[in-house]
Design a protein around this motif. Structure first.
Motif, mmCIF file in Angstrom:
data_model
loop_
_atom_site.group_PDB
_atom_site.id
_atom_site.type_symbol
_atom_site.label_atom_id
_atom_site.label_comp_id
_atom_site.label_asym_id
_atom_site.label_seq_id
_atom_site.Cartn_x
_atom_site.Cartn_y
_atom_site.Cartn_z
ATOM 1 N N TYR A 95 -54.790 20.699 -19.207
ATOM 2 C CA TYR A 95 -53.823 21.840 -18.878
ATOM 3 C C TYR A 95 -53.735 22.051 -17.517
ATOM 4 N N ILE A 96 -54.814 21.214 -16.610
ATOM 5 C CA ILE A 96 -54.646 21.502 -15.332
ATOM 6 C C ILE A 96 -53.545 21.606 -14.425
ATOM 7 N N ASN A 97 -53.266 22.334 -13.563
ATOM 8 C CA ASN A 97 -52.094 22.590 -12.614
ATOM 9 C C ASN A 97 -52.628 22.131 -11.080
ATOM 10 N N SER A 98 -51.871 21.481 -10.317
ATOM 11 C CA SER A 98 -52.155 21.303 -8.918
ATOM 12 C C SER A 98 -52.180 22.550 -8.229
ATOM 13 N N SER A 99 -51.473 23.416 -8.485
ATOM 14 C CA SER A 99 -51.722 24.665 -7.735
ATOM 15 C C SER A 99 -53.137 25.531 -7.934
ATOM 16 N N ILE A 100 -53.884 25.085 -8.848
ATOM 17 C CA ILE A 100 -55.220 25.583 -9.041
ATOM 18 C C ILE A 100 -55.936 25.039 -7.997
ATOM 19 N N ILE A 101 -56.000 23.722 -7.478
ATOM 20 C CA ILE A 101 -56.668 22.979 -6.595
ATOM 21 C C ILE A 101 -56.198 23.316 -5.103
ATOM 22 N N GLU A 102 -54.950 23.546 -5.057
ATOM 23 C CA GLU A 102 -54.235 24.118 -3.826
ATOM 24 C C GLU A 102 -54.800 25.365 -3.384
ATOM 25 N N GLN A 103 -54.942 26.114 -4.270
ATOM 26 C CA GLN A 103 -55.391 27.652 -4.119
ATOM 27 C C GLN A 103 -57.003 27.477 -3.622
ATOM 28 N N ILE A 104 -57.889 26.569 -4.433
ATOM 29 C CA ILE A 104 -59.211 26.533 -3.726
ATOM 30 C C ILE A 104 -59.100 25.913 -2.367
ATOM 31 N N ILE A 105 -58.421 24.965 -2.056
ATOM 32 C CA ILE A 105 -58.314 24.249 -0.616
ATOM 33 C C ILE A 105 -57.730 25.427 0.552
ATOM 34 N N GLU A 106 -56.875 26.210 0.013
ATOM 35 C CA GLU A 106 -56.198 27.221 0.857
ATOM 36 C C GLU A 106 -57.221 28.356 1.164
ATOM 37 N N VAL A 107 -58.161 28.619 0.554
ATOM 38 C CA VAL A 107 -59.256 29.804 0.844
ATOM 39 C C VAL A 107 -60.023 29.029 2.077
ATOM 40 N N ASP A 108 -60.213 30.266 2.905
ATOM 41 C CA ASP A 108 -61.033 30.272 4.197
ATOM 42 C C ASP A 108 -62.341 30.176 3.838
ATOM 43 N N GLY A 109 -63.091 28.853 3.724
ATOM 44 C CA GLY A 109 -64.485 28.655 3.341
ATOM 45 C C GLY A 109 -65.538 28.885 4.434
ATOM 46 N N LYS A 110 -65.097 29.255 5.723
ATOM 47 C CA LYS A 110 -66.021 29.018 6.916
ATOM 48 C C LYS A 110 -67.227 30.099 6.498
ATOM 49 N N GLY A 111 -68.365 29.264 6.850
ATOM 50 C CA GLY A 111 -69.698 30.141 6.510
ATOM 51 C C GLY A 111 -70.343 30.031 5.079
ATOM 52 N N PHE A 112 -69.451 29.377 4.147
ATOM 53 C CA PHE A 112 -70.017 29.185 2.825
ATOM 54 C C PHE A 112 -70.373 27.606 2.541
ATOM 55 N N LYS A 113 -70.895 27.543 1.587
ATOM 56 C CA LYS A 113 -71.349 25.970 1.199
ATOM 57 C C LYS A 113 -70.624 25.611 -0.024
ATOM 58 N N ALA A 114 -69.892 26.461 -0.869
ATOM 59 C CA ALA A 114 -69.141 26.234 -2.031
ATOM 60 C C ALA A 114 -68.012 27.277 -2.023
ATOM 61 N N ILE A 115 -66.953 26.836 -2.579
ATOM 62 C CA ILE A 115 -66.039 27.864 -3.143
ATOM 63 C C ILE A 115 -65.645 27.625 -4.714
ATOM 64 N N ILE A 116 -66.107 28.763 -5.354
ATOM 65 C CA ILE A 116 -65.929 28.385 -7.061
ATOM 66 C C ILE A 116 -65.144 29.608 -7.369
#
Length: 209
Positions: A106-127
Motif C-alpha cells: 500500500y506504499i505511496n511514493s509521496s511517503i518517500i518524497e516527504q522523508i527526502i524533503e525533510v531537512d536532516g542537517k545535523g541528524f544521522k537518521a530520519i524516521i
C-alpha cells in the motif's frame, strides 16, 4: 536533502517465514509486492538498488529493472541492518540511504518524497512515527553511519533499534505525513494480514493505480 545525494534501497532478502512463501512475489491487485515498492521508490528517487539474498539473486536480477546486489556474506541473515551496510559498501556513495521493504504493497511514493524533503542537517537518521511506532524500515540513514553499522554487525547485534538508540534521529510525526499515512506503512506479515487489509478497503487510499 538533494535527490542527487539520495540512494533508494529496496530490502528484499527476508525469509518470509510467517507468510509461508516469499512475500516479495505475493500478489496485490495482480501485481507482486516487490513491484509496488519498486514503483514507489523509482518515482521518488533518481538512483536505487535492490538488496537480496544469494538464493533470490538471479530471480530479482531478471525482473527488478534496477541494480541488484547480494547481502554481504560476512553478515549472513543479518536482516535490514546488513542490507543497509551492503548498499553503503557496494554502491557509489550517497549522502542518504532511504529504505523500503517489499512487504508494504500500500506504499505511496509521496511517503518517500516527504522523508527526502525533510531537512536532516545535523541528524544521522530520519524516521517517521506511525501509530506510535518508529518505522525503522521506511526511513533515511546517513552515509556517515557506515562504520558504526559495520561494528554493530561485527558484534553480532543485528537490531535496527540498537543503532537508532545510539544516534541523533529526526522523527517525523504521523500528522506531518499526510492523511491516511498509516495505511501506506502497513506491512503484510501473514496471508491473514493481507485478507484483513483488503476487507478494510485499504485500496481506496492507494492513489497510484
Amino acid at each position: 536533502m538533494s535527490l542527487k545525494n539520495v540512494m533508494g534501497v529496496i530490502l528484499a532478502g527476508g525469509k518470509s517465514r510467517r507468510f509461508g512463501s516469499n512475500k516479495g512475489f505475493a500478489l496485490y491487485k495482480g501485481i507482486p509486492f516487490y513491484e509496488w515498492s519498486i514503483r514507489a521508490m523509482k518515482k521518488a528517487v533518481e538512483s536505487c538498488v535492490l538488496v537480496t539474498s544469494r538464493e533470490l539473486e538471479s530471480e530479482y536480477k531478471a525482473i527488478a529493472g534496477m541494480p541488484v546486489i547480494v547481502d554481504d556474506s560476512s553478515f549472513k541473515e543479518s536482516g535490514p541492518l546488513g542490507g543497509v551496510y551492503t548498499a553503503m559498501s557496494e554502491m557509489a556513495p550517497a549522502e542518504w540511504y532511504v529504505l523500503l521493504p517489499i512487504d508494504v504493497p500500500y506504499i505511496n511514493s509521496s511517503i518517500i518524497e516527504q522523508i527526502i524533503e525533510v531537512d536532516g542537517k545535523g541528524f544521522k537518521a530520519i524516521i517517521p512515527i506511525i501509530e506510535g511506532k518508529k518505522q525503522f524500515l521506511i526511513a533515511a540513514y546517513h552515509y556517515s553511519l557506515k562504520d558504526m553499522i559495520y561494528e554493530q554487525l561485527r558484534s553480532g547485534n543485528y537490531r535496527m533499534q540498537s543503532l537508532v538508540e545510539s544516534i541523533d534521529v529526526l522523527y517525523i510525526k504521523e500528522k506531518e505525513m499526510g492523511k491516511n499515512a498509516n495505511v501506506s506503512f502497513r506491512n503484510v506479515n501473514t496471508v491473514q494480514d493481507l485478507g484483513m487489509f483488503e476487507s478494510e478497503d485499504c485500496d481506496k487510499h492507494h492513489n497510484e493505480h
